[in-house]
Design a protein around this motif. Structure first.
Motif, PDB file in Angstrom:
ATOM      1  N   THR A   1     -10.524  -8.454 -10.641  1.00 11.19           N
ATOM      2  CA  THR A   1     -10.475  -7.007 -11.407  1.00 11.19           C
ATOM      3  C   THR A   1      -9.214  -6.798 -12.127  1.00 11.19           C
ATOM      4  OG1 THR A   1      -9.697  -5.633  -9.597  1.00 11.19           O
ATOM      5  CG2 THR A   1     -12.115  -5.960  -9.877  1.00 11.19           C
ATOM      6  N   PRO A   2      -9.381  -6.149 -13.292  1.00  9.08           N
ATOM      7  CA  PRO A   2      -7.962  -5.876 -13.948  1.00  9.08           C
ATOM      8  C   PRO A   2      -7.235  -4.918 -13.241  1.00  9.08           C
ATOM      9  CG  PRO A   2      -9.798  -4.745 -15.134  1.00  9.08           C
ATOM     10  CD  PRO A   2     -10.183  -5.562 -13.870  1.00  9.08           C
ATOM     11  N   PRO A   3      -5.750  -4.791 -13.242  1.00  9.10           N
ATOM     12  CA  PRO A   3      -4.960  -3.978 -12.536  1.00  9.10           C
ATOM     13  C   PRO A   3      -5.022  -2.553 -13.110  1.00  9.10           C
ATOM     14  CG  PRO A   3      -3.630  -5.115 -14.166  1.00  9.10           C
ATOM     15  CD  PRO A   3      -4.990  -5.934 -14.188  1.00  9.10           C
ATOM     16  N   PRO A   4      -4.819  -1.685 -12.215  1.00 12.59           N
ATOM     17  CA  PRO A   4      -4.879  -0.300 -12.632  1.00 12.59           C
ATOM     18  C   PRO A   4      -3.839   0.129 -13.682  1.00 12.59           C
ATOM     19  CG  PRO A   4      -3.632  -0.378 -10.422  1.00 12.59           C
ATOM     20  CD  PRO A   4      -4.467  -1.623 -10.757  1.00 12.59           C
ATOM     21  N   ALA A   5      -4.129   0.996 -14.684  1.00 11.16           N
ATOM     22  CA  ALA A   5      -3.352   1.634 -15.690  1.00 11.16           C
ATOM     23  C   ALA A   5      -1.965   2.031 -15.012  1.00 11.16           C
ATOM     24  CB  ALA A   5      -3.964   2.411 -16.420  1.00 11.16           C
ATOM     25  N   LEU A   6      -1.780   2.499 -13.841  1.00  6.58           N
ATOM     26  CA  LEU A   6      -0.666   3.244 -13.242  1.00  6.58           C
ATOM     27  C   LEU A   6      -0.731   3.265 -11.881  1.00  6.58           C
ATOM     28  CD1 LEU A   6       1.522   5.701 -14.674  1.00  6.58           C
ATOM     29  CD2 LEU A   6       0.444   6.619 -12.635  1.00  6.58           C
ATOM     30  N   MET A   7       0.159   3.047 -11.200  1.00  3.50           N
ATOM     31  CA  MET A   7       0.336   3.418  -9.761  1.00  3.50           C
ATOM     32  C   MET A   7       1.491   4.661  -9.318  1.00  3.50           C
ATOM     33  SD  MET A   7       1.307   0.682  -6.588  1.00  3.50           S
ATOM     34  CE  MET A   7       2.781   0.279  -7.196  1.00  3.50           C
ATOM     35  N   LEU A   8       0.805   5.505  -8.606  1.00  5.35           N
ATOM     36  CA  LEU A   8       1.617   6.588  -7.962  1.00  5.35           C
ATOM     37  C   LEU A   8       1.912   6.177  -6.525  1.00  5.35           C
ATOM     38  CD1 LEU A   8      -0.105   9.818  -8.941  1.00  5.35           C
ATOM     39  CD2 LEU A   8       1.921   8.866 -10.023  1.00  5.35           C
ATOM     40  N   LEU A   9       3.286   5.964  -6.314  1.00  5.39           N
ATOM     41  CA  LEU A   9       3.676   5.253  -4.888  1.00  5.39           C
ATOM     42  C   LEU A   9       4.708   6.266  -4.245  1.00  5.39           C
ATOM     43  CD1 LEU A   9       3.985   2.586  -3.319  1.00  5.39           C
ATOM     44  CD2 LEU A   9       5.927   1.809  -4.695  1.00  5.39           C
ATOM     45  N   ASP A  10       4.096   6.376  -2.782  1.00  5.49           N
ATOM     46  CA  ASP A  10       4.864   7.130  -1.976  1.00  5.49           C
ATOM     47  C   ASP A  10       5.867   6.166  -1.328  1.00  5.49           C
ATOM     48  OD1 ASP A  10       5.869   8.902  -0.067  1.00  5.49           O
ATOM     49  OD2 ASP A  10       4.377   8.711   1.359  1.00  5.49           O
ATOM     50  N   LEU A  11       7.218   6.525  -1.356  1.00  6.71           N
ATOM     51  CA  LEU A  11       8.298   5.620  -0.845  1.00  6.71           C
ATOM     52  C   LEU A  11       8.263   5.493   0.674  1.00  6.71           C
ATOM     53  CD1 LEU A  11      11.656   6.413  -3.058  1.00  6.71           C
ATOM     54  CD2 LEU A  11       9.689   4.689  -3.440  1.00  6.71           C
ATOM     55  N   ARG A  12       8.225   6.504   1.372  1.00  8.59           N
ATOM     56  CA  ARG A  12       8.222   6.714   3.127  1.00  8.59           C
ATOM     57  C   ARG A  12       6.695   6.441   3.538  1.00  8.59           C
ATOM     58  NH1 ARG A  12      13.035   9.077   4.890  1.00  8.59           N
ATOM     59  NH2 ARG A  12      14.500   8.407   3.298  1.00  8.59           N
ATOM     60  N   MET A  13       6.448   5.481   4.007  1.00 11.87           N
ATOM     61  CA  MET A  13       5.207   4.952   4.785  1.00 11.87           C
ATOM     62  C   MET A  13       5.524   4.392   5.805  1.00 11.87           C
ATOM     63  SD  MET A  13       2.398   3.957   1.618  1.00 11.87           S
ATOM     64  CE  MET A  13       3.325   2.799   0.730  1.00 11.87           C
ATOM     65  N   PRO A  14       4.435   4.305   6.897  1.00 10.42           N
ATOM     66  CA  PRO A  14       4.764   3.340   8.091  1.00 10.42           C
ATOM     67  C   PRO A  14       4.632   2.221   7.720  1.00 10.42           C
ATOM     68  CG  PRO A  14       3.114   5.429   8.597  1.00 10.42           C
ATOM     69  CD  PRO A  14       3.646   5.300   6.868  1.00 10.42           C
ATOM     70  N   GLY A  15       5.400   1.099   8.452  1.00 10.97           N
ATOM     71  CA  GLY A  15       5.304  -0.100   8.179  1.00 10.97           C
ATOM     72  C   GLY A  15       5.994  -0.688   6.888  1.00 10.97           C
ATOM     73  N   GLU A  16       5.336  -1.233   5.958  1.00 13.85           N
ATOM     74  CA  GLU A  16       5.994  -1.646   4.930  1.00 13.85           C
ATOM     75  C   GLU A  16       6.425  -0.522   3.973  1.00 13.85           C
ATOM     76  OE1 GLU A  16       5.996  -5.193   1.247  1.00 13.85           O
ATOM     77  OE2 GLU A  16       4.211  -4.505   2.246  1.00 13.85           O
TER      78      GLU A  16
ATOM     79  N   ALA B   1      -2.505  -1.546  -1.029  1.00 11.37           N
ATOM     80  CA  ALA B   1      -2.111  -1.134  -2.208  1.00 11.37           C
ATOM     81  C   ALA B   1      -1.846  -2.678  -3.138  1.00 11.37           C
ATOM     82  CB  ALA B   1      -0.724  -0.300  -2.455  1.00 11.37           C
ATOM     83  N   SER B   2      -1.169  -3.588  -2.340  1.00 15.13           N
ATOM     84  CA  SER B   2      -0.700  -5.095  -2.839  1.00 15.13           C
ATOM     85  C   SER B   2      -2.201  -5.585  -3.251  1.00 15.13           C
ATOM     86  CB  SER B   2      -0.188  -5.602  -1.906  1.00 15.13           C
ATOM     87  OG  SER B   2       0.334  -7.027  -2.167  1.00 15.13           O
ATOM     88  N   ARG B   3      -2.935  -5.526  -2.321  1.00 15.13           N
ATOM     89  CA  ARG B   3      -4.467  -6.163  -2.365  1.00 15.13           C
ATOM     90  C   ARG B   3      -5.086  -5.797  -3.508  1.00 15.13           C
ATOM     91  NH1 ARG B   3      -9.313  -4.851  -1.449  1.00 15.13           N
ATOM     92  NH2 ARG B   3      -8.674  -3.096  -0.132  1.00 15.13           N
ATOM     93  N   LEU B   4      -5.131  -4.391  -3.892  1.00 17.00           N
ATOM     94  CA  LEU B   4      -5.727  -3.864  -5.031  1.00 17.00           C
ATOM     95  C   LEU B   4      -4.997  -4.129  -6.493  1.00 17.00           C
ATOM     96  CD1 LEU B   4      -6.567  -0.241  -3.478  1.00 17.00           C
ATOM     97  CD2 LEU B   4      -8.312  -2.001  -4.356  1.00 17.00           C
ATOM     98  N   LEU B   5      -3.658  -4.322  -6.367  1.00 14.65           N
ATOM     99  CA  LEU B   5      -3.093  -4.639  -7.496  1.00 14.65           C
ATOM    100  C   LEU B   5      -3.185  -5.838  -7.966  1.00 14.65           C
ATOM    101  CD1 LEU B   5       0.548  -2.858  -6.978  1.00 14.65           C
ATOM    102  CD2 LEU B   5      -0.933  -2.406  -8.986  1.00 14.65           C
ATOM    103  N   LEU B   6      -3.283  -6.947  -6.937  1.00 12.65           N
ATOM    104  CA  LEU B   6      -3.109  -8.408  -7.242  1.00 12.65           C
ATOM    105  C   LEU B   6      -4.589  -9.118  -7.228  1.00 12.65           C
ATOM    106  CD1 LEU B   6       0.189  -9.227  -5.461  1.00 12.65           C
ATOM    107  CD2 LEU B   6      -0.116  -8.600  -7.491  1.00 12.65           C
ATOM    108  N   ASP B   7      -5.389  -8.223  -6.909  1.00 12.66           N
ATOM    109  CA  ASP B   7      -6.761  -8.826  -7.007  1.00 12.66           C
ATOM    110  C   ASP B   7      -7.277  -9.326  -8.281  1.00 12.66           C
ATOM    111  OD1 ASP B   7      -9.392  -9.367  -6.613  1.00 12.66           O
ATOM    112  OD2 ASP B   7     -10.182  -7.265  -6.186  1.00 12.66           O
ATOM    113  N   ALA B   8      -7.254 -10.957  -8.361  1.00 11.77           N
ATOM    114  CA  ALA B   8      -7.475 -11.477  -9.467  1.00 11.77           C
ATOM    115  C   ALA B   8      -8.898 -11.120 -10.137  1.00 11.77           C
ATOM    116  CB  ALA B   8      -7.286 -13.041  -9.454  1.00 11.77           C
TER     117      ALA B   8
END
Length: 451
Positions: free
Chosen positions: A49-64, A40-47
């Motif tokens: 392409t423009p960032p998405p209009a919105l992010m739906l984010l699950d709080l509980r995920m393995p790792g970070e 998700a971080s890679r897609l959000l911060l990829d210079a």
């Protein structure tokens, strides 16, 4: 909502991804998918392409986790965030909202609830962008309101020094418009990053270091994830240190190092992070006096005072009274409502000393707008009077309140008076001869507004 808006869905559950892909696709969205915070971080911060209009984010995920991702993203967030979770505790939900999420939706979400959250998040983001655009337009050097020679000279100076990376020390009495001047300097700089403002007097000393420099996960009790500080948030842009005279001495030394090395080290970190940030500082204090009294480092003063810029008080530029009043009238009542002066009002405006400067004039116009009917916004000589306190009834009998309630009422009145005279939490703490952090906590406990 415009068709084709890109929504990033971040969830490690393939079933959830599939369901949301279908729902959002039916609503005309283009769906991007990530199964981890790293992706998700890679897609959000990829210079590229423009960032998405919105992010739906699950709080509980393995790792970070989603919370950790939310904490380390730059500010403002690259996109509005709606968090999803079926297992999050109330504390985690509150933390997500504090970190900038717009809404919290429990799993499994109903289509109606989720789409409402998305629409609200997009609408709020549109309003935020419009507000930033309007503030930017108002703060351009040519749009700084005022016809006086002092303001014209200030506009010319901002135009000349704005494009440089030199540190600027903005001085002036409280309420003169130092933050607006800093915004004008930032816009004139042409820097692509944002303007990040930190009020050094409003943040307790114990929290200011983390606020400025950020921290790594586990740096101290309660540091559950990495947090990027305000200095890093201003990367490529401008950092305004408002009321810099109230910065504790030990932090002044750390700030001086940032200015000298152009690197910042987070609390608990071991690797310096390079930063490209232009520093502006603002204060109503005499910093040279602070140096003599040992309250401000001389080396930092010289670093910040490369280019001093004085914002004159309103009483020294009375030509600006009416243009400013008209600008505030348009702000509060709209551009189609006229501002009218009753007989004697202009003379009263000019005769008044304006101890609160432009901020006080703004309050006068706002009060007049609140009291007006459907007609024009009218200023009279009486407009300059202090707002009348609501009439109180007979004093309550001692038995109507407990001892603690009577003491807290007295304490609220005392702290209000100290805040008004001291003009900041730090100033009030000096008047009351108490620790600033303790006073801040007491203000919160008594339910007083933190300004």
């Amino acid at each position: 909502m415009k068709p084709g808006l890109r929504v990033l869905v971040v969830d490690d559950d393939s079933g959830v991804l599939k369901a949301l892909r279908g729902l959002l696709g039916d609503e005309g969205f283009t769906v991007l998918e990530a199964s981890s915070a790293t992706e998700a971080s890679r897609l959000l911060l990829d210079a590229s392409t423009p960032p998405p209009a919105l992010m739906l984010l699950d709080l509980r995920m393995p790792g970070e986790t989603g919370l950790e991702l939310l904490a380390r993203l730059p500010r403002p967030l690259p996109a509005p965030v709606v968090v999803l979770s079926g297992e999050a505790s109330p504390a985690e939900a509150v933390q997500a909202l504090k970190l900038g999420a717009t809404d919290f939706v429990e799993k499994p979400p109903s289509p109606e609830r989720l789409l409402t959250a998305i629409r609200n998040a997009l609408a709020l983001d549109t309003l935020r962008e419009e507000r930033e655009r309007l503030l930017g337009e108002l703060a351009r050097p040519g749009h700084l309101v005022g016809d006086s020679p002092a303001m014209e000279s200030l506009r010319q100076l901002i135009t000349r020094v704005g494009p440089r990376d030199t540190a600027v020390l903005i001085t002036g009495e409280t309420g003169t418009g130092k933050e607006r001047v800093s915004r004008a300097l930032h816009l004139a700089s042409g820097r692509k990053g944002r303007l990040v403002a930190v009020n050094c007097a409003a943040i307790p000393a114990t929290l200011l270091e983390s606020e400025l420099f950020g921290h790594e996960k586990g740096a101290f009790s309660g540091a559950l994830s990495r947090r990027v500080g305000r200095i890093e948030q201003a990367q490529g842009g401008t950092l305004l240190l408002d009321e810099v005279g109230d910065m504790p001495l030990e932090l002044q030394a750390k700030l001086l190092r940032v200015l000298e090395t152009k690197e910042v080290e987070r609390l608990g970190g071991t690797t310096p992070v390079p930063v490209d940030v232009r520093i502006l500082a603002a204060t109503h204090q005499d910093l040279s006096r602070g140096v003599k009294e040992g309250r401000f480092r001389q080396d930092l003063y010289f670093r910040l005072n490369v280019l001093p810029l004085q914002v004159p008080p309103l009483r020294e530029r009375l030509e600006d009274l009416l243009p400013l009043a008209r600008a505030f009238a348009a702000e509060f009542a709209g551009p189609h409502v006229s501002l009218e002066l009753q007989p004697g009002a202009e003379a009263a405006l000019r005769a008044y000393s304006w101890p609160g400067n432009v901020r006080e004039l703004r309050n006068v116009v706002e009060r007049a707008n609140l009291l007006r009917g459907d007609g024009p916004l009218t200023l009279s000589a009486a407009s300059l009077g202090a707002p009348t306190a609501p009439a109180r009834g007979p004093s309550p009998k001692l038995s109507e309140k407990s001892y603690r309630e009577h003491v807290e009422d007295f304490e609220r009145d005392l702290i209000r008076a100290a805040l008004q005279e001291g003009e900041s939490i730090a100033g009030a703490a000096r008047l009351l001869q108490v620790d600033r952090g303790n006073l801040y906590r007491r203000i919160r406990a008594l339910g007083l507004p933190v300004t």
